[in-house]
Each structure stands twice: as C-alpha cells, then as structure tokens.
Design an enzyme around this catalytic site. Sequence first.
Site, PDB file in Angstrom:
ATOM      1  N   ARG A  78       0.886  -1.170   0.000  1.00  0.00           N
ATOM      2  CA  ARG A  78       0.000   0.000   0.000  1.00  0.00           C
ATOM      3  C   ARG A  78       0.918   1.212   0.000  1.00  0.00           C
ATOM      4  O   ARG A  78       1.820   1.308   0.831  1.00  0.00           O
ATOM      5  CB  ARG A  78      -0.870  -0.029   1.263  1.00  0.00           C
ATOM      6  CG  ARG A  78      -1.689   1.226   1.521  1.00  0.00           C
ATOM      7  CD  ARG A  78      -2.885   1.276   0.589  1.00  0.00           C
ATOM      8  NE  ARG A  78      -3.879   2.223   1.017  1.00  0.00           N
ATOM      9  CZ  ARG A  78      -3.791   3.541   0.878  1.00  0.00           C
ATOM     10  NH1 ARG A  78      -2.735   4.084   0.335  1.00  0.00           N
ATOM     11  NH2 ARG A  78      -4.761   4.320   1.281  1.00  0.00           N
ATOM     12  N   GLU A  87     -10.855   5.716  -5.574  1.00  0.00           N
ATOM     13  CA  GLU A  87     -11.207   4.293  -5.499  1.00  0.00           C
ATOM     14  C   GLU A  87     -11.693   3.751  -6.839  1.00  0.00           C
ATOM     15  O   GLU A  87     -12.497   4.391  -7.517  1.00  0.00           O
ATOM     16  CB  GLU A  87     -12.304   4.082  -4.451  1.00  0.00           C
ATOM     17  CG  GLU A  87     -11.858   4.363  -3.037  1.00  0.00           C
ATOM     18  CD  GLU A  87     -10.807   3.389  -2.526  1.00  0.00           C
ATOM     19  OE1 GLU A  87     -10.837   2.206  -2.902  1.00  0.00           O
ATOM     20  OE2 GLU A  87      -9.940   3.822  -1.745  1.00  0.00           O
ATOM     21  N   ARG A 104      -0.801  -5.374   4.406  1.00  0.00           N
ATOM     22  CA  ARG A 104      -0.003  -4.830   3.306  1.00  0.00           C
ATOM     23  C   ARG A 104       1.171  -4.025   3.868  1.00  0.00           C
ATOM     24  O   ARG A 104       1.038  -3.348   4.885  1.00  0.00           O
ATOM     25  CB  ARG A 104      -0.853  -3.927   2.414  1.00  0.00           C
ATOM     26  CG  ARG A 104      -1.960  -4.671   1.705  1.00  0.00           C
ATOM     27  CD  ARG A 104      -2.805  -3.757   0.871  1.00  0.00           C
ATOM     28  NE  ARG A 104      -3.527  -2.797   1.725  1.00  0.00           N
ATOM     29  CZ  ARG A 104      -4.430  -1.941   1.284  1.00  0.00           C
ATOM     30  NH1 ARG A 104      -4.731  -1.881   0.007  1.00  0.00           N
ATOM     31  NH2 ARG A 104      -5.034  -1.116   2.107  1.00  0.00           N
TER      32      ARG A 104
END
Length: 158
Positions: A37, A45, A85
């Site tokens: 990330r 998004e 992540r």
Amino acid sequence: YNAFSDDQKHRLTFKAVIIYDGDSLKVEGADLVLMVRLVGIDAPESGRKNVPGQPYSRKAKDALVQMIGNRPFQMKSYGTGGYNRLLSELFTPDGKNVNLEMVKLGLAEVYQGRPPNGFDKAPYLAAESRAKSLRLGMWRLGQNYQSPKQWRRAHPRK
C-alpha cells in the site's frame, strides 16, 4: 522482508506483478511476493461489481503503471497496515518518489489517517496544496470532489 536489515532493504529492487489501483499493488523481488500500500497517499477508489469507480481512479492507476509498470523500483517501508499490506514509498531508479509524484499530479490526496512513525507528511501536504491551487487531476472537480475516504464510507464493502 522484515528479516532484511534496513541497509539491505534499501538495495533491494522489486517489480510490480499486479497494480490494483493508484495506491495498492503486488510486487515481487528478492524471492518475495508482497502486497504493498503506497504510504501517505489515498488515490481515487476503483469500482467493483455494480459500483462505478471514482472520477480519476483510472487515471491514477494508469499513472502508477506508467511510472513503475515494467521498471524495477526500490521501496522504503514503514511497517504493515490494514489487510496485511506493507506500507511503502516507492522510488524509481533515478530516485523519484512515486508516492509524492501521485500527489503532485493531482491523482492522490494526502492520507487523512495517522501516519506511521518516521513518515514525513510535510512534502506531501505541500504537493497537495500546489496541485489543488493549480486544479490538477482530481482537483479539477472542485465542489464535486469527494475524498476516497468519503467514497468508501458511502460505498461500504458488503
């Protein structure tokens, strides 16, 4: 990844396996496959089944592909975040900070949550302010702009 010393981590190179959107990807390198990330930023998004993506989500993903898609890069990690992540800044071979470039282009905003220890938000905030004033990328939307955080709240995963 955490078994490597900080000095070793800075010399490792990675390649993108899958770029999911403007701030998350799967990488491989050093006999590892990692979910990453991009730390410090929040890109528009992408949509999912029956939910269209935010404006500029495709442009953000395309910009990330353009910068690192078929090129090796290095990472500076700030630990692990949600969904297990690795929170990382990515750097091109010529030293360009990919995360910061996304903000400069108006294709990501500064992440609104608490930054991880050691992460310097100041250059990101300055880049966002400049991109907003120049109405770059998603900042062209003006009053119609909705942050990724607001969008996620309005479109929760079921």
